[in-house]
Design a protein around this motif. Structure first.
Motif, PDB file in Angstrom:
ATOM      1  N   THR A  58      -2.242  11.241 -10.577  1.00 33.57           N
ATOM      2  CA  THR A  58      -1.260  10.502  -9.785  1.00 33.57           C
ATOM      3  C   THR A  58       0.136  10.686 -10.366  1.00 33.57           C
ATOM      4  N   TYR A  59       1.131  10.520  -9.514  1.00 33.11           N
ATOM      5  CA  TYR A  59       2.522  10.730  -9.895  1.00 33.11           C
ATOM      6  C   TYR A  59       3.371   9.639  -9.261  1.00 33.11           C
ATOM      7  N   TYR A  60       4.409   9.217  -9.987  1.00 31.11           N
ATOM      8  CA  TYR A  60       5.266   8.149  -9.495  1.00 31.11           C
ATOM      9  C   TYR A  60       6.734   8.440  -9.789  1.00 31.11           C
ATOM     10  N   ALA A  61       7.588   7.998  -8.876  1.00 28.85           N
ATOM     11  CA  ALA A  61       9.016   8.002  -9.163  1.00 28.85           C
ATOM     12  C   ALA A  61       9.300   6.928 -10.208  1.00 28.85           C
ATOM     13  N   ASP A  62      10.290   7.152 -11.020  1.00 27.77           N
ATOM     14  CA  ASP A  62      10.622   6.187 -12.070  1.00 27.77           C
ATOM     15  C   ASP A  62      10.939   4.812 -11.482  1.00 27.77           C
ATOM     16  N   SER A  63      11.510   4.794 -10.292  1.00 27.66           N
ATOM     17  CA  SER A  63      11.939   3.532  -9.687  1.00 27.66           C
ATOM     18  C   SER A  63      10.785   2.630  -9.280  1.00 27.66           C
ATOM     19  N   VAL A  64       9.584   3.201  -9.170  1.00 25.91           N
ATOM     20  CA  VAL A  64       8.431   2.394  -8.731  1.00 25.91           C
ATOM     21  C   VAL A  64       7.338   2.335  -9.782  1.00 25.91           C
ATOM     22  N   LYS A  65       7.498   3.059 -10.864  1.00 25.40           N
ATOM     23  CA  LYS A  65       6.458   3.114 -11.888  1.00 25.40           C
ATOM     24  C   LYS A  65       6.212   1.718 -12.452  1.00 25.40           C
ATOM     25  N   GLY A  66       4.948   1.335 -12.534  1.00 27.82           N
ATOM     26  CA  GLY A  66       4.586   0.015 -13.022  1.00 27.82           C
ATOM     27  C   GLY A  66       4.507  -1.032 -11.939  1.00 27.82           C
ATOM     28  N   ARG A  67       5.029  -0.719 -10.756  1.00 29.90           N
ATOM     29  CA  ARG A  67       4.984  -1.677  -9.640  1.00 29.90           C
ATOM     30  C   ARG A  67       4.103  -1.182  -8.495  1.00 29.90           C
ATOM     31  N   PHE A  68       4.093   0.117  -8.258  1.00 33.28           N
ATOM     32  CA  PHE A  68       3.322   0.711  -7.170  1.00 33.28           C
ATOM     33  C   PHE A  68       2.108   1.448  -7.733  1.00 33.28           C
ATOM     34  N   THR A  69       1.025   1.450  -6.961  1.00 31.37           N
ATOM     35  CA  THR A  69      -0.175   2.175  -7.346  1.00 31.37           C
ATOM     36  C   THR A  69      -0.708   2.953  -6.151  1.00 31.37           C
ATOM     37  N   ILE A  70      -0.906   4.249  -6.340  1.00 27.97           N
ATOM     38  CA  ILE A  70      -1.480   5.080  -5.288  1.00 27.97           C
ATOM     39  C   ILE A  70      -2.958   5.280  -5.578  1.00 27.97           C
ATOM     40  N   SER A  71      -3.763   5.310  -4.520  1.00 24.64           N
ATOM     41  CA  SER A  71      -5.198   5.501  -4.691  1.00 24.64           C
ATOM     42  C   SER A  71      -5.777   6.068  -3.403  1.00 24.64           C
ATOM     43  N   ARG A  72      -7.051   6.416  -3.449  1.00 23.35           N
ATOM     44  CA  ARG A  72      -7.717   6.904  -2.253  1.00 23.35           C
ATOM     45  C   ARG A  72      -9.120   6.365  -2.197  1.00 23.35           C
ATOM     46  N   ASP A  73      -9.706   6.338  -1.011  1.00 25.55           N
ATOM     47  CA  ASP A  73     -11.035   5.745  -0.872  1.00 25.55           C
ATOM     48  C   ASP A  73     -12.115   6.753  -1.249  1.00 25.55           C
ATOM     49  N   ASN A  74     -13.348   6.287  -1.301  1.00 23.94           N
ATOM     50  CA  ASN A  74     -14.450   7.136  -1.733  1.00 23.94           C
ATOM     51  C   ASN A  74     -14.684   8.300  -0.786  1.00 23.94           C
ATOM     52  N   ALA A  75     -14.430   8.090   0.481  1.00 23.41           N
ATOM     53  CA  ALA A  75     -14.615   9.173   1.448  1.00 23.41           C
ATOM     54  C   ALA A  75     -13.467  10.164   1.405  1.00 23.41           C
ATOM     55  N   LYS A  76     -12.403   9.807   0.649  1.00 20.59           N
ATOM     56  CA  LYS A  76     -11.263  10.699   0.426  1.00 20.59           C
ATOM     57  C   LYS A  76     -10.518  11.058   1.694  1.00 20.59           C
ATOM     58  N   THR A  77     -10.539  10.141   2.674  1.00 16.05           N
ATOM     59  CA  THR A  77      -9.764  10.426   3.865  1.00 16.05           C
ATOM     60  C   THR A  77      -8.628   9.446   4.072  1.00 16.05           C
ATOM     61  N   THR A  78      -8.549   8.410   3.248  1.00 18.71           N
ATOM     62  CA  THR A  78      -7.472   7.431   3.342  1.00 18.71           C
ATOM     63  C   THR A  78      -6.818   7.258   1.983  1.00 18.71           C
ATOM     64  N   VAL A  79      -5.512   7.283   1.990  1.00 14.31           N
ATOM     65  CA  VAL A  79      -4.729   7.079   0.779  1.00 14.31           C
ATOM     66  C   VAL A  79      -3.968   5.762   0.916  1.00 14.31           C
ATOM     67  N   TYR A  80      -3.911   5.025  -0.171  1.00 11.13           N
ATOM     68  CA  TYR A  80      -3.266   3.725  -0.169  1.00 11.13           C
ATOM     69  C   TYR A  80      -2.068   3.720  -1.123  1.00 11.13           C
ATOM     70  N   LEU A  81      -1.106   2.887  -0.802  1.00  9.07           N
ATOM     71  CA  LEU A  81       0.004   2.631  -1.718  1.00  9.07           C
ATOM     72  C   LEU A  81       0.116   1.116  -1.859  1.00  9.07           C
ATOM     73  N   GLN A  82      -0.341   0.611  -2.991  1.00  6.90           N
ATOM     74  CA  GLN A  82      -0.224  -0.812  -3.287  1.00  6.90           C
ATOM     75  C   GLN A  82       1.151  -1.046  -3.902  1.00  6.90           C
ATOM     76  N   MET A  83       1.935  -1.890  -3.270  1.00  3.61           N
ATOM     77  CA  MET A  83       3.305  -2.140  -3.723  1.00  3.61           C
ATOM     78  C   MET A  83       3.437  -3.599  -4.147  1.00  3.61           C
ATOM     79  N   ASN A  84       3.682  -3.797  -5.423  1.00 10.96           N
ATOM     80  CA  ASN A  84       3.838  -5.133  -5.987  1.00 10.96           C
ATOM     81  C   ASN A  84       5.269  -5.325  -6.488  1.00 10.96           C
TER      82      ASN A  84
END
Length: 124
Positions: A58-84
């Motif tokens: 995974t890769y993040y811009a410095d401006s969101v590092k530590g606040r945003f998390t990217i992930s994908r589901d087990n079927a690998k067809t959906t990607v998520y961006l959790q933004m806190n």
């Protein structure tokens, strides 16, 4: 061809959270990476985060590092961006993108497919 459909945007107060989803369909077996970009009014589209198609890196811009998390589901067809811990300057249209080539670039022009975008508005 690959189709990308984003969802999950909305209005949230500063300090709140949102989760964006990007559902991929079509010839997804050819993809090597997926990313999230955002574009605020009057500004250029900028890199937010990316994940390899395998999900191993995974890769993040410095401006969101530590606040945003990217992930994908087990079927690998959906990607998520959790933004806190959202801030007003996170306000933008967020776009999902998919790439065919080698590597995970931060340059939007190097991504091959794009979703329609979803609006994220963070109020102060």
């Amino acid at each position: 061809q690959v189709q990308l459909v984003e969802s999950g945007g909305g209005l949230v107060q500063a300090g709140g959270s949102l989760r964006l989803s990007c559902a991929a369909s079509g010839r997804t077996f050819s993809l090597t990476a997926m990313g999230w970009f955002r574009q605020a009014p009057g500004k250029e589209r900028e890199f937010v985060s990316a994940i390899t198609w395998s999900g191993s890196r995974t890769y993040y811009a410095d401006s969101v590092k530590g606040r945003f998390t990217i992930s994908r589901d087990n079927a690998k067809t959906t990607v998520y961006l959790q933004m806190n811990s959202l801030k007003p300057n996170d306000t933008a249209v967020y776009y999902c993108a998919a790439r065919l080539g080698v590597g995970v670039p931060v340059t939007p022009q190097l991504y091959n497919y794009w979703g329609q975008g979803t609006q994220v508005t963070v109020s102060s």
